[in-house]
Design an enzyme around this catalytic site. Sequence first.
Site: not given
Length: 269
Positions: A105, A68
């Site tokens: 997210d 990420k």
Amino acid sequence: MALPYAEVIGDPIAHSKSPKIHGFWLKALGIEAEYRATHVLPEALPAYFTERKADPDWRGCNITVPHKIAALEHVEDREDVRTSIGATNTAFRDADGALVGTNTDAAGFAAPLARFDLTGKPVTVIGAGGAGRAVLYALAGIGVGPVTLFNRDVEKATALLSSFGLAGQALPIEQAVPPSALVVNATSLGMTGQPPLDLDLSALPEDAVVYDIVYAPLETGLLAAARARGLAKIDGLEMLIGQAAVAFERFFGVVPPRKRDGELRDILL
Ligand code: ATR
């Protein structure tokens, strides 16, 4: 010609639920495309992005552990995710063909909170890691009131609160949660195989909401404590499906059919 496709990349990747979620929506919408899980080792990440950029069938990817942060080097950061959340979980091809990194997210986390009025209300968050950053970013966007941030590393948590311009204070993880309209677990505590998160929720008002981003087990100790008090609960599958929905639209240009979330949740359990 091969089918258009998107995928999730990570190391390991076999247990990812993303193929089931995106596969369910592709089928529901009758879209002729595939969604795969692709194992990418850290050293293979630069070559991965070079290859996919040249592949006209590739629509994008979800990015999971451990890529990420590293993936930020290989995408265009048009939404400033580096300075806000500090990580990218989704890459896609923009209208002009550029390979753009985004982070779904925060939006996935915030979506189930839209049914509550949290503006200006006190909130307690547990966790100041990667997931905690996405949660705090989303809460700053909602305009919540003061935030009590419980974290083992209090210094890190204090810095995070100020970086998001959030009023409140950081404290070590304490048993008693102060009166709050919302409590969020943004750590892996309570996940199968991890230590439990035992919090005393007795000071929460009756209309408080308790949100756990952990989805295995679906009812964590924290959510069981919320149920015992009769409080509203949001489980980790809601965030998981929420972040996937935002990514799906980026990949395939269509909003997925959220009316069938119940069916999808049964498939994921
Ligand atoms: P993630 O991307 O899941 O947020 P992370 O960035 O490693 O993963 O962050 C993990 C979070 O869980 C942090 O808030 C961490 O606390 P510290 O910042 O003090 O390290 C918290 N955490 C993990 N294991 C923990 C434990 N055993 N006890 C308390 N907090 C823990």
